[in-house]
Write an enzyme that holds these catalytic residues in place. Structure first.
Site, PDB file in Angstrom:
ATOM      1  N   GLY A 177       0.819  -1.221   0.000  1.00  0.00           N
ATOM      2  CA  GLY A 177       0.000   0.000   0.000  1.00  0.00           C
ATOM      3  C   GLY A 177       0.845   1.260   0.000  1.00  0.00           C
ATOM      4  O   GLY A 177       1.634   1.476   0.906  1.00  0.00           O
ATOM      5  N   SER A 178       0.687   2.106  -1.012  1.00  0.00           N
ATOM      6  CA  SER A 178       1.621   3.218  -1.135  1.00  0.00           C
ATOM      7  C   SER A 178       1.146   4.204  -2.197  1.00  0.00           C
ATOM      8  O   SER A 178      -0.007   4.182  -2.613  1.00  0.00           O
ATOM      9  CB  SER A 178       3.009   2.678  -1.495  1.00  0.00           C
ATOM     10  OG  SER A 178       2.905   1.794  -2.611  1.00  0.00           O
ATOM     11  N   ARG A 179       2.089   5.024  -2.685  1.00  0.00           N
ATOM     12  CA  ARG A 179       1.763   6.073  -3.643  1.00  0.00           C
ATOM     13  C   ARG A 179       3.023   6.456  -4.410  1.00  0.00           C
ATOM     14  O   ARG A 179       4.134   6.409  -3.870  1.00  0.00           O
ATOM     15  CB  ARG A 179       1.222   7.271  -2.868  1.00  0.00           C
ATOM     16  CG  ARG A 179       1.061   8.562  -3.636  1.00  0.00           C
ATOM     17  CD  ARG A 179       0.401   9.565  -2.735  1.00  0.00           C
ATOM     18  NE  ARG A 179       0.308  10.887  -3.328  1.00  0.00           N
ATOM     19  CZ  ARG A 179      -0.583  11.803  -2.970  1.00  0.00           C
ATOM     20  NH1 ARG A 179      -1.459  11.526  -2.023  1.00  0.00           N
ATOM     21  NH2 ARG A 179      -0.609  12.980  -3.535  1.00  0.00           N
TER      22      ARG A 179
END
Length: 209
Positions: A177-179
């Site tokens: 989960g990240s960006r």
């Protein structure tokens, strides 16, 4: 058909496979089921499929898989002037291997420790743990940031200063989960909108001037 696995995933996959086998041998069925589920999820999470890279020399591809959550004009200390930031949110179901948007040389890399806010939030670009690369093709510079999220606790960046990359080549990954933020220079023809779903290395997010 075999789906390639990111090399950084094996440190999680192999122990889970061994533990699943041990619990199966001991006939601890519910524990076996639990670890088998974890094994399958982690193996799937670290999948690293091949991508069709656009041949257009002016194309800028997405650095990651996910949903476009922000497109804003912004300054950054690593850049001169105002750039367009395109932010892509990666949930736990997306491929988390990151790819360079254009061909070029790594001018610099930076790592900043920080918080672990929800990666979809605007504040994540400012406050979260992140790693950045400056990529120059001889004409323009593009900044790419890997940003940790609410669950992510490890950013992996394989790129080093002076390395040469081809468009769409893998340069790192973020766990769970990240960006990714891609800073595009003035005059870039933006080809995505907020809410669009993009694929790292293959989806065109803009064209260079």
């Amino acid at each position: 058909m075999r789906i390639p696995i990111a090399k950084d995933g094996y440190m999680f996959i192999l122990p889970l496979a061994v533990l699943t086998g041990i619990f199966w041998a001991l006939s601890w069925l519910w524990v076996t089921g639990l670890f088998a589920g974890l094994f399958l999820f982690v193996t799937w999470f670290f999948r690293d499929p091949e991508r069709s890279i656009p041949e257009d020399p002016n194309a800028i591809v997405s650095a990651g898989d996910g949903r476009v959550v922000e497109i804003v004009q912004e300054k950054d200390p690593l850049l001169d002037g105002v750039y367009t930031r395109v932010s892509v949110f990666l949930n736990v179901f997306n491929v988390h291997v990151n790819r360079v948007p254009i061909a070029g040389k790594i001018q610099a890399t930076r790592y900043n420790p920080g918080k672990f806010l929800n990666a979809a939030s605007h504040k994540a670009s400012l406050d979260n743990e992140q790693s950045a690369i400056l990529l120059n093709n001889g004409h323009v510079t593009i900044l790419v940031k890997q940003i940790a999220g609410l669950i992510a606790r490890r950013i992996v960046c394989w790129a080093e200063e002076g390395d040469e990359y081809q468009r769409g080549q893998r340069f790192g990954l973020i766990r769970f989960g990240s960006r990714v933020d891609i800073f595009l220079p003035e005059g870039t023809d933006i080809k995505v909108e907020i809410g669009d779903i993009v694929s790292g290395g293959s989806s065109i997010i803009g064209h260079l001037k």
